[in-house]
Design a protein around this motif. Structure first.
Motif, PDB file in Angstrom:
ATOM      1  N   GLU A  63       0.939  -1.211   0.105  1.00 48.59           N
ATOM      2  CA  GLU A  63      -0.043   0.238  -0.127  1.00 48.59           C
ATOM      3  C   GLU A  63       0.765   1.219   0.133  1.00 48.59           C
ATOM      4  OE1 GLU A  63      -2.556  -3.152   1.606  1.00 48.59           O
ATOM      5  OE2 GLU A  63      -0.482  -2.608   1.663  1.00 48.59           O
ATOM      6  N   ASP A  66       3.689   3.769  -3.488  1.00 46.64           N
ATOM      7  CA  ASP A  66       3.684   5.013  -4.195  1.00 46.64           C
ATOM      8  C   ASP A  66       4.524   6.062  -3.551  1.00 46.64           C
ATOM      9  OD1 ASP A  66       1.708   4.350  -6.132  1.00 46.64           O
ATOM     10  OD2 ASP A  66       0.099   5.221  -5.092  1.00 46.64           O
ATOM     11  N   GLU A  87      -5.535  -3.570  -8.894  1.00 44.09           N
ATOM     12  CA  GLU A  87      -4.930  -2.294  -8.947  1.00 44.09           C
ATOM     13  C   GLU A  87      -3.565  -2.499  -8.489  1.00 44.09           C
ATOM     14  OE1 GLU A  87      -8.086  -2.545  -7.320  1.00 44.09           O
ATOM     15  OE2 GLU A  87      -9.261  -1.677  -9.141  1.00 44.09           O
ATOM     16  N   GLN A  88      -3.554  -2.958  -7.480  1.00 42.36           N
ATOM     17  CA  GLN A  88      -1.825  -3.133  -6.930  1.00 42.36           C
ATOM     18  C   GLN A  88      -1.082  -4.197  -7.820  1.00 42.36           C
ATOM     19  OE1 GLN A  88      -2.863  -4.484  -3.285  1.00 42.36           O
ATOM     20  NE2 GLN A  88      -3.150  -2.900  -1.955  1.00 42.36           N
ATOM     21  N   GLU A  90      -1.463  -4.211 -11.162  1.00 37.54           N
ATOM     22  CA  GLU A  90      -1.283  -3.162 -12.273  1.00 37.54           C
ATOM     23  C   GLU A  90      -0.209  -2.363 -11.826  1.00 37.54           C
ATOM     24  OE1 GLU A  90      -5.697  -2.568 -14.378  1.00 37.54           O
ATOM     25  OE2 GLU A  90      -5.207  -1.337 -12.472  1.00 37.54           O
ATOM     26  N   THR A  91       0.024  -1.860 -10.504  1.00 36.42           N
ATOM     27  CA  THR A  91       1.298  -1.126 -10.018  1.00 36.42           C
ATOM     28  C   THR A  91       2.433  -1.994 -10.390  1.00 36.42           C
ATOM     29  OG1 THR A  91      -0.200   0.057  -8.525  1.00 36.42           O
ATOM     30  CG2 THR A  91       2.326   0.183  -8.112  1.00 36.42           C
ATOM     31  N   GLU A  94       3.394  -1.803 -13.922  1.00 42.37           N
ATOM     32  CA  GLU A  94       4.012  -0.651 -14.242  1.00 42.37           C
ATOM     33  C   GLU A  94       5.611  -0.546 -13.885  1.00 42.37           C
ATOM     34  OE1 GLU A  94       3.362   4.067 -13.597  1.00 42.37           O
ATOM     35  OE2 GLU A  94       1.606   2.702 -12.991  1.00 42.37           O
ATOM     36  N   ILE A  95       5.782  -1.048 -12.627  1.00 41.87           N
ATOM     37  CA  ILE A  95       7.117  -1.029 -12.014  1.00 41.87           C
ATOM     38  C   ILE A  95       7.918  -1.720 -13.007  1.00 41.87           C
ATOM     39  CG2 ILE A  95       8.500  -2.218 -10.385  1.00 41.87           C
ATOM     40  CD1 ILE A  95       6.540  -1.151  -8.274  1.00 41.87           C
TER      41      ILE A  95
END
Length: 333
Positions: A63, A66, A87-88, A90-91, A94-95
């Motif tokens: 969490e 960001d 969503e996590q 997806e993060t 992206e990383i």
């Protein structure tokens, strides 16, 4: 090119231990790796991951990603990845894709009903590489299912997320998961959260402050019968010898041979030692003598040092009788 890895396995497959070792391997090569996990998983304490084998390492939380400059790390490692949201995940993608940092996720694939966890669902959909961390069922076949247990039975209803360890979950093959077959008798070594068995430990040593003196340093073994906890033992290793500091059988399960079964198991585990010792009251010496222990000393006034008087069969205990089993002789038989 960096990749997103999902390494899944059933309960007890050493996923967390693998995650910690991956971090260590990066550090050994002069690189840096960050372990993160979902915020709801705090059984090991704040900002800490701990394996059942006792390995531990600091961590951050998914969490908070960001607020972390992930680009300064050579690798991101995620433990308990099954608890992440879409969503996590997806993060994490992206990383990998934007910051070119490899991400290695460890987690369960499915819950106690065989349904995918949200995090696992999206990792299975989007990961560049998917690997299985294997473990076995009691029958010897590969375990793929995480059975939730209660009172010796496989649970089929309830919330998807219920945190717990060996006392609540067991890994089974698909066949025995479907049958609800927990496989009878099993002894497991417990390396974390030992205090969850405190009620049973107190059956043998009635004061928690006395148990605290040896619990952290001791090696704990728990005997399960059809998923139920029936006996516990704590052994302290002194090098050439070891001592049973606590051994207790659930009062509802006494006189069924569980104590003898546990001691024979411990004698096998520590067969490389010269001897195994145990201290007890005069009332229990015959039990140990039948298993091959021999009295060798008396600790005068031992029980007088307890916080309160200790009684057994209505009589005040004062002295402790020490007995020993010659493990070198036992190993030759």
């Amino acid at each position: 090119m960096a990749k997103l890895y999902f390494r899944y396995g059933a309960m007890g497959s050493s996923k967390t231990a693998n995650a910690i070792m991956v971090r260590y391997n990066y550090m050994e090569r002069g690189q840096s790796a960050l372990i993160v996990k979902p915020l709801l998983e705090k059984r090991d304490g704040d900002n800490m991951v701990r394996s059942r084998s006792g390995l531990c390492a600091p961590c951050e939380y998914v969490e908070n990603l960001d607020n972390i400059d992930v680009s300064k790390y050579d690798c991101l490692i995620v433990d308990d990845a099954q608890f992440m949201t879409k969503e996590q995940v997806e993060t994490l993608c992206e990383i990998v894709d934007v910051k070119n940092v490899p991400v290695i996720c460890y987690g369960l694939r499915a819950d106690f009903l065989g349904n995918l966890f949200p995090g696992s669902q999206w990792l299975l959909a989007w990961a560049d590489a998917i690997e299985e961390v294997k473990t076995i069922c009691w029958c010897g076949k590969k375990a793929t299912c995480n059975a939730r247990i209660n009172n010796g039975e496989v649970v089929r209803t309830g919330e998807q997320i219920m945190l717990g360890g060996n006392e609540k979950y067991v890994s089974l093959c698909r066949k025995h998961f479907r049958e609800g077959n927990l496989g009878g008798r099993e002894i497991r070594r417990i390396d974390a959260d030992k205090k969850r068995f405190l009620a049973l430990l107190l059956e043998a040593d009635p004061f928690e402050e006395m148990i605290d003196k040896y619990l952290d340093d001791g090696e704990m073994y728990v005997l399960f019968e059809n998923g139920n906890t029936v006996a516990v033992a704590v052994v302290v290793d002194y090098g050439d010898e070891c001592e049973i500091k606590n051994i207790a059988v659930d009062p509802k399960c006494q006189l069924r041979g569980y104590g003898s079964f546990m001691i024979r198991h411990l004698a096998s585990v520590y067969r490389h030692k010269k001897r195994m010792i145990v201290g007890t009251s005069d009332y229990e010496t015959n039990f140990y003598k039948k298993l091959g222990f021999v009295p060798y000393a008396v600790k005068k006034g031992f029980f007088s040092d307890y916080p309160e008087p200790v009684y057994e069969n209505g009589e005040l205990l004062t002295d402790m009788t020490m007995l020993a089993m010659d493990l070198t002789a036992a190993g030759d038989e």
